[in-house]
Design a protein around this motif. Sequence first.
Motif, short mmCIF file in Angstrom:
data_model
loop_
_atom_site.label_atom_id
_atom_site.label_comp_id
_atom_site.label_asym_id
_atom_site.label_seq_id
_atom_site.Cartn_x
_atom_site.Cartn_y
_atom_site.Cartn_z
N THR A 41 -17.30 2.22 16.68
CA THR A 41 -16.31 1.66 17.58
C THR A 41 -16.88 1.59 18.99
OG1 THR A 41 -14.53 2.61 16.25
CG2 THR A 41 -13.96 1.93 18.47
N GLU A 76 -15.46 -8.72 19.85
CA GLU A 76 -14.37 -7.93 19.27
C GLU A 76 -14.83 -7.21 18.00
OE1 GLU A 76 -11.22 -10.75 18.84
OE2 GLU A 76 -10.76 -10.70 20.97
N TRP A 77 -15.59 -7.92 17.17
CA TRP A 77 -16.13 -7.37 15.94
C TRP A 77 -17.52 -7.97 15.79
CZ3 TRP A 77 -13.16 -7.55 10.64
CH2 TRP A 77 -13.95 -7.00 9.63
N ILE A 93 -8.69 -1.42 18.25
CA ILE A 93 -7.53 -2.04 17.60
C ILE A 93 -7.91 -2.73 16.29
CG2 ILE A 93 -7.56 -4.25 18.83
CD1 ILE A 93 -4.40 -3.73 19.03
N LEU A 94 -9.07 -3.39 16.27
CA LEU A 94 -9.54 -4.03 15.04
C LEU A 94 -9.99 -2.99 14.02
CD1 LEU A 94 -11.49 -7.11 16.41
CD2 LEU A 94 -9.26 -7.08 15.32
N HIS A 95 -10.63 -1.94 14.51
CA HIS A 95 -11.05 -0.86 13.62
C HIS A 95 -9.84 -0.26 12.91
CE1 HIS A 95 -13.92 2.82 13.19
NE2 HIS A 95 -13.30 2.54 12.07
N SER A 96 -8.80 -0.03 13.67
CA SER A 96 -7.58 0.54 13.10
C SER A 96 -6.90 -0.44 12.14
CB SER A 96 -6.63 0.91 14.24
OG SER A 96 -5.41 1.35 13.74
N TYR A 97 -6.86 -1.71 12.50
CA TYR A 97 -6.18 -2.72 11.69
C TYR A 97 -6.88 -2.97 10.36
CZ TYR A 97 -3.99 -7.08 10.28
OH TYR A 97 -3.33 -8.05 9.55
N TYR A 98 -8.18 -3.17 10.39
CA TYR A 98 -8.91 -3.54 9.17
C TYR A 98 -9.29 -2.35 8.30
CZ TYR A 98 -9.05 -8.35 10.67
OH TYR A 98 -8.70 -9.61 11.04
N GLN A 99 -9.40 -1.17 8.86
CA GLN A 99 -9.70 0.05 8.11
C GLN A 99 -10.81 -0.17 7.07
OE1 GLN A 99 -6.07 1.81 6.70
NE2 GLN A 99 -5.12 1.68 8.71
#
Length: 114
Positions: A41, A76-77, A93-99
Amino acid sequence: MDLRKLQRVIIDALEDVQAQDIRVYDTTKLSELFDRVIIATGSSNRQTRSLAVSVKEEVNAKGGEVISVEGLETGEWVLVDCGDIVVHILQPILHSYYQLEGIWGQTSAREIGW
Protein backbone atom coordinates in the motif's frame (compact mmCIF):
# COMPACT_ATOMS: atom_id res chain seq x y z
CA MET A 1 17.72 -14.03 -11.05
CA ASP A 2 16.45 -16.70 -8.68
CA LEU A 3 13.06 -16.29 -7.03
CA ARG A 4 14.31 -15.62 -3.48
CA LYS A 5 16.75 -12.94 -4.63
CA LEU A 6 14.12 -11.26 -6.81
CA GLN A 7 11.66 -11.31 -3.93
CA ARG A 8 14.24 -9.72 -1.59
CA VAL A 9 15.13 -7.02 -4.15
CA ILE A 10 11.46 -6.10 -4.58
CA ILE A 11 10.75 -5.99 -0.85
CA ASP A 12 13.84 -3.87 -0.22
CA ALA A 13 12.78 -1.45 -2.97
CA LEU A 14 9.30 -1.17 -1.45
CA GLU A 15 10.68 -0.63 2.04
CA ASP A 16 13.09 2.05 0.77
CA VAL A 17 10.11 4.18 -0.26
CA GLN A 18 8.13 3.43 2.91
CA ALA A 19 5.51 1.04 1.49
CA GLN A 20 2.92 -0.02 4.01
CA ASP A 21 1.39 -3.42 4.68
CA ILE A 22 3.72 -5.43 2.41
CA ARG A 23 2.43 -8.97 1.90
CA VAL A 24 3.92 -11.82 -0.12
CA TYR A 25 1.84 -14.74 -1.37
CA ASP A 26 3.04 -18.05 -2.75
CA THR A 27 1.00 -18.65 -5.90
CA THR A 28 2.85 -21.66 -7.29
CA LYS A 29 -0.19 -23.89 -6.76
CA LEU A 30 -2.67 -21.28 -7.99
CA SER A 31 -1.11 -20.07 -11.24
CA GLU A 32 1.41 -21.28 -13.78
CA LEU A 33 2.10 -17.69 -14.85
CA PHE A 34 3.97 -16.52 -11.73
CA ASP A 35 5.22 -17.86 -8.40
CA ARG A 36 4.64 -14.92 -6.07
CA VAL A 37 2.28 -11.99 -5.66
CA ILE A 38 3.45 -9.07 -3.58
CA ILE A 39 0.84 -6.57 -2.42
CA ALA A 40 1.76 -3.23 -0.87
CA THR A 41 0.00 0.00 0.00
CA GLY A 42 1.08 3.54 -0.80
CA SER A 43 -0.50 6.53 0.89
CA SER A 44 -0.96 8.67 -2.25
CA ASN A 45 -0.77 8.61 -6.05
CA ARG A 46 2.69 10.07 -5.82
CA GLN A 47 3.89 7.38 -3.41
CA THR A 48 2.42 4.47 -5.40
CA ARG A 49 4.20 5.78 -8.49
CA SER A 50 7.45 6.18 -6.55
CA LEU A 51 7.13 2.65 -5.17
CA ALA A 52 6.64 1.21 -8.66
CA VAL A 53 9.58 3.17 -10.07
CA SER A 54 11.74 2.03 -7.14
CA VAL A 55 10.85 -1.61 -7.80
CA LYS A 56 11.52 -1.26 -11.53
CA GLU A 57 14.87 0.49 -11.07
CA GLU A 58 16.14 -1.90 -8.37
CA VAL A 59 15.13 -5.06 -10.24
CA ASN A 60 16.82 -3.77 -13.40
CA ALA A 61 19.91 -2.66 -11.46
CA LYS A 62 20.31 -6.11 -9.91
CA GLY A 63 20.09 -7.87 -13.28
CA GLY A 64 16.41 -8.80 -13.22
CA GLU A 65 13.80 -8.00 -15.83
CA VAL A 66 10.64 -5.94 -15.49
CA ILE A 67 8.23 -7.04 -18.20
CA SER A 68 5.76 -4.18 -17.77
CA VAL A 69 4.43 -1.51 -15.45
CA GLU A 70 0.73 -0.64 -15.62
CA GLY A 71 -1.22 2.12 -13.88
CA LEU A 72 1.46 4.80 -13.50
CA GLU A 73 -0.83 7.33 -15.17
CA THR A 74 -3.30 7.48 -12.27
CA GLY A 75 -1.17 5.98 -9.52
CA GLU A 76 -4.19 4.50 -7.79
CA TRP A 77 -3.29 0.87 -8.52
CA VAL A 78 0.07 0.15 -10.10
CA LEU A 79 1.07 -3.32 -11.24
CA VAL A 80 4.72 -4.22 -11.81
CA ASP A 81 5.23 -7.50 -13.69
CA CYS A 82 8.64 -8.97 -12.87
CA GLY A 83 7.99 -12.33 -14.51
CA ASP A 84 8.00 -14.80 -11.62
CA ILE A 85 6.68 -12.10 -9.27
CA VAL A 86 3.78 -9.71 -9.81
CA VAL A 87 3.66 -6.62 -7.58
CA HIS A 88 0.40 -4.79 -6.83
CA ILE A 89 0.78 -1.34 -5.27
CA LEU A 90 -2.52 0.19 -4.24
CA GLN A 91 -3.86 3.16 -2.38
CA PRO A 92 -5.56 2.24 0.92
CA ILE A 93 -9.15 2.64 -0.29
CA LEU A 94 -8.58 0.36 -3.30
CA HIS A 95 -6.62 -2.10 -1.19
CA SER A 96 -9.53 -2.31 1.21
CA TYR A 97 -12.15 -2.52 -1.54
CA TYR A 98 -10.56 -5.20 -3.73
CA GLN A 99 -9.04 -7.30 -0.92
CA LEU A 100 -6.58 -9.06 -3.20
CA GLU A 101 -5.37 -11.13 -0.27
CA GLY A 102 -8.57 -13.15 -0.52
CA ILE A 103 -7.76 -14.11 -4.10
CA TRP A 104 -4.22 -15.30 -3.44
CA GLY A 105 -4.83 -17.19 -0.21
CA GLN A 106 -3.75 -16.92 3.35
CA THR A 107 -0.08 -17.90 2.99
CA SER A 108 1.69 -14.65 3.79
CA ALA A 109 5.34 -13.65 3.67
CA ARG A 110 6.22 -14.67 7.17
CA GLU A 111 5.05 -18.20 6.44
CA ILE A 112 7.03 -18.61 3.20
CA GLY A 113 10.02 -16.56 4.30
CA TRP A 114 11.21 -13.40 2.66
